[in-house]
Design a protein around this motif. Structure first.
Motif, mmCIF file in Angstrom:
data_model
loop_
_atom_site.group_PDB
_atom_site.id
_atom_site.type_symbol
_atom_site.label_atom_id
_atom_site.label_comp_id
_atom_site.label_asym_id
_atom_site.label_seq_id
_atom_site.Cartn_x
_atom_site.Cartn_y
_atom_site.Cartn_z
ATOM 1 N N CYS A 26 28.078 9.737 -50.638
ATOM 2 C CA CYS A 26 27.617 10.674 -51.666
ATOM 3 C C CYS A 26 27.993 12.108 -51.294
ATOM 4 C CB CYS A 26 26.098 10.551 -51.828
ATOM 5 S SG CYS A 26 25.401 11.727 -53.010
ATOM 6 N N ASP A 27 28.536 12.863 -52.260
ATOM 7 C CA ASP A 27 28.935 14.243 -51.980
ATOM 8 C C ASP A 27 27.865 15.256 -52.390
ATOM 9 O OD1 ASP A 27 29.257 13.977 -54.695
ATOM 10 O OD2 ASP A 27 31.369 14.535 -54.753
ATOM 11 N N VAL A 28 26.701 14.765 -52.817
ATOM 12 C CA VAL A 28 25.577 15.667 -53.114
ATOM 13 C C VAL A 28 24.290 15.103 -52.488
ATOM 14 C CG1 VAL A 28 26.371 16.934 -55.154
ATOM 15 C CG2 VAL A 28 25.480 14.614 -55.422
ATOM 16 N N LYS A 29 24.357 14.828 -51.204
ATOM 17 C CA LYS A 29 23.186 14.279 -50.505
ATOM 18 C C LYS A 29 21.983 15.215 -50.585
ATOM 19 C CE LYS A 29 25.340 11.155 -47.096
ATOM 20 N NZ LYS A 29 26.760 11.255 -47.422
ATOM 21 N N GLU A 30 22.253 16.515 -50.764
ATOM 22 C CA GLU A 30 21.150 17.467 -50.881
ATOM 23 C C GLU A 30 20.321 17.232 -52.137
ATOM 24 O OE1 GLU A 30 24.983 19.648 -52.182
ATOM 25 O OE2 GLU A 30 24.361 18.068 -50.780
#
Length: 210
Positions: A51-55
């Protein structure tokens, strides 16, 4: 407003944990190249390692925001609104989409389908994940199926998921960005051999836009 009251409004879908909102060009799938306003909602327990938006995963780090405020901002920029995450179906999308439709805005969602479908949608992009499979009617409702390819087994998973969709669902294979150089040739070959599929690229990353 006390915390309990806020949580009650979140449960009702009248407030949502808003991570970010921005006006950009849709980079993926059927509507790529289209100007759209994105609303990214926090909260996701699907846990994709790439995932590139783990935040976005921890909803508690994103402030609960009233949907009236969210809709008012969205209406300033575009008639196409994309709800993404995180996993937006973690929350009740009914109040948000009702408010957007009341302003004659087109509602799009990008979802793994891991939670029951809620809301009224003009376009549903279903992107199933192995960790937490879709449930309910979303296979019948999806307008496009976007399968992320990280390894060769993902083609098998993609076919399993495609078999569950409705006959009008558009089928896409998309390289996972961090391994794009390796998997893109696999996808090209696969689509040429299986032309029911189409190639989707994250064109917004090539354009260096959000």
């Amino acid at each position: 407003m006390v915390k309990e009251d806020v949580l009650a409004l979140v449960d009702q879908g009248l407030m949502l944990p808003l991570m970010e909102e921005f006006y950009t060009i849709q980079g993926e799938g059927f509507h790529k190249g289209t100007a759209a306003y994105f609303i990214r909602v926090g909260g996701c327990d699907v846990g994709c390692h790439w995932c590139d938006v783990k935040e976005s995963w921890n909803a508690e780090t994103h402030p609960p925001t009233g949907i009236d405020h969210i809709v008012a901002n969205a209406a300033k920029y575009s008639d196409t609104i994309v709800i993404t995450g995180g996993e937006p179906l973690t929350w009740d999308m009914g109040p948000l989409t009702d408010a957007l439709k009341a302003r004659n805005l087109k509602t799009h969602i990008e979802t793994s389908g891991a939670y029951p479908l809620s809301g009224t949608w003009d376009w549903i992009c279903l992107s199933p994940k192995k960790n937490k499979l879709p449930e309910g009617i979303i296979y019948d409702k999806a307008h496009e199926l976007k399968m992320i390819v990280y390894n060769k087994h993902d083609f098998i998973f993609a076919e399993e998921q495609a078999a569950k969709t409705n006959k009008d669902c558009i089928l896409y294979l998309q390289p996972e960005w961090s391994v794009r150089d390796k998997v893109t040739p696999w996808i090209v070959d696969y689509v040429m051999q299986n032309p029911k599929w189409k190639v989707s690229l994250q064109t917004h990353k090539y354009l260096n836009i959000p």
